[in-house]
Design a protein around this motif. Structure first.
Motif, short mmCIF file in Angstrom:
data_model
loop_
_atom_site.label_atom_id
_atom_site.label_comp_id
_atom_site.label_asym_id
_atom_site.label_seq_id
_atom_site.Cartn_x
_atom_site.Cartn_y
_atom_site.Cartn_z
N HIS A 181 0.78 -1.24 0.00
CA HIS A 181 0.00 0.00 0.00
C HIS A 181 0.82 1.29 0.00
CE1 HIS A 181 -3.64 -2.30 0.42
NE2 HIS A 181 -3.12 -2.94 1.44
N LEU A 182 2.09 1.23 0.33
CA LEU A 182 2.88 2.46 0.40
C LEU A 182 3.94 2.56 -0.69
CD1 LEU A 182 3.48 2.82 4.25
CD2 LEU A 182 1.69 3.86 2.85
N TYR A 183 4.31 1.44 -1.27
CA TYR A 183 5.37 1.44 -2.25
C TYR A 183 4.83 1.20 -3.65
CZ TYR A 183 8.35 0.83 1.84
OH TYR A 183 8.96 0.98 3.05
N ILE A 184 5.63 1.56 -4.62
CA ILE A 184 5.30 1.36 -6.04
C ILE A 184 6.34 0.41 -6.60
CG2 ILE A 184 5.15 2.51 -8.28
CD1 ILE A 184 4.42 5.08 -6.70
N ILE A 185 5.91 -0.48 -7.47
CA ILE A 185 6.84 -1.40 -8.13
C ILE A 185 7.07 -0.86 -9.53
CG2 ILE A 185 7.27 -3.75 -8.88
CD1 ILE A 185 5.12 -4.63 -6.85
N ASP A 186 8.34 -0.63 -9.88
CA ASP A 186 8.64 -0.12 -11.22
C ASP A 186 8.70 -1.28 -12.23
OD1 ASP A 186 11.15 -1.30 -11.06
OD2 ASP A 186 12.21 0.58 -10.70
N SER A 187 8.94 -0.96 -13.47
CA SER A 187 8.92 -1.96 -14.54
C SER A 187 10.01 -3.02 -14.38
CB SER A 187 9.06 -1.28 -15.90
OG SER A 187 10.29 -0.59 -15.98
N MET A 188 11.03 -2.74 -13.59
CA MET A 188 12.12 -3.70 -13.35
C MET A 188 11.86 -4.55 -12.10
SD MET A 188 14.15 -3.24 -15.86
CE MET A 188 15.64 -4.04 -15.33
N GLY A 189 10.74 -4.28 -11.43
CA GLY A 189 10.40 -5.04 -10.24
C GLY A 189 10.96 -4.49 -8.95
N TYR A 190 11.49 -3.27 -8.99
CA TYR A 190 12.03 -2.64 -7.80
C TYR A 190 10.94 -1.87 -7.07
CZ TYR A 190 16.62 -3.69 -9.71
OH TYR A 190 17.71 -4.33 -10.21
N TYR A 191 10.98 -1.94 -5.75
CA TYR A 191 10.04 -1.20 -4.91
C TYR A 191 10.65 0.14 -4.54
CZ TYR A 191 7.34 -5.47 -4.13
OH TYR A 191 6.57 -6.58 -4.29
N TYR A 192 9.82 1.16 -4.56
CA TYR A 192 10.24 2.44 -4.04
C TYR A 192 9.03 3.18 -3.52
CZ TYR A 192 8.61 4.43 -8.47
OH TYR A 192 7.85 4.80 -9.54
N GLY A 193 9.25 4.08 -2.62
CA GLY A 193 8.14 4.83 -2.06
C GLY A 193 8.64 6.07 -1.35
N GLU A 194 7.72 6.95 -1.09
CA GLU A 194 8.05 8.20 -0.41
C GLU A 194 8.31 7.96 1.07
OE1 GLU A 194 5.95 12.54 0.31
OE2 GLU A 194 5.09 11.16 -1.13
N TYR A 195 7.76 6.88 1.62
CA TYR A 195 7.84 6.63 3.06
C TYR A 195 8.60 5.35 3.34
CZ TYR A 195 4.19 10.00 2.53
OH TYR A 195 3.50 11.10 2.16
N GLU A 196 9.55 5.45 4.26
CA GLU A 196 10.30 4.27 4.67
C GLU A 196 9.51 3.44 5.68
OE1 GLU A 196 14.16 5.30 6.10
OE2 GLU A 196 14.45 6.73 4.48
N ALA A 197 8.65 4.09 6.43
CA ALA A 197 7.89 3.41 7.47
C ALA A 197 6.62 4.19 7.77
CB ALA A 197 8.73 3.28 8.74
N THR A 198 5.67 3.53 8.42
CA THR A 198 4.40 4.20 8.73
C THR A 198 4.59 5.36 9.69
OG1 THR A 198 3.96 2.56 10.46
CG2 THR A 198 2.99 2.16 8.28
#
Length: 87
Positions: free
Chosen positions: A38-55
């Motif tokens: 719910h907080l991260y996005i998966i890019d086309s290469m399968g990597y997760y990234y997001g604006e928030y490291e933790a809740t």
């Protein structure tokens, strides 16, 4: 901006405990899975990234939205989560 409330944090961990018991795993694993979902996005290469490291970095409103997403996810798996006003 104010970060999530202690009440929200307490509810989140209570819910994760309930889900973890049903899933036969730990609350920490449920936390990580819900953050990934719910907080991260998966890019086309399968990597997760997001604006928030933790809740802990979420605002009160963002945490409200996150908890709503967790509740919907649980309901989709026939898990009804309690609310503080129901206890």
């Amino acid at each position: 901006m104010a970060t999530r409330s202690l009440k929200q944090n307490k509810l989140m961990w209570k819910w994760f405990g309930i889900i973890a018991e049903i899933a036969n795993c730990t609350s920490d694993r449920i936390h990580d899975a819900m953050c990934m979902r719910h907080l991260y996005i998966i890019d086309s290469m399968g990597y997760y990234y997001g604006e928030y490291e933790a809740t802990r970095y979420l605002t009160v409103r963002q945490m409200y939205d996150f908890l709503n997403e967790v509740e919907v996810f649980a309901a989709e798996h026939d898990v009804i989560l309690p609310h503080p006003d129901e206890e």
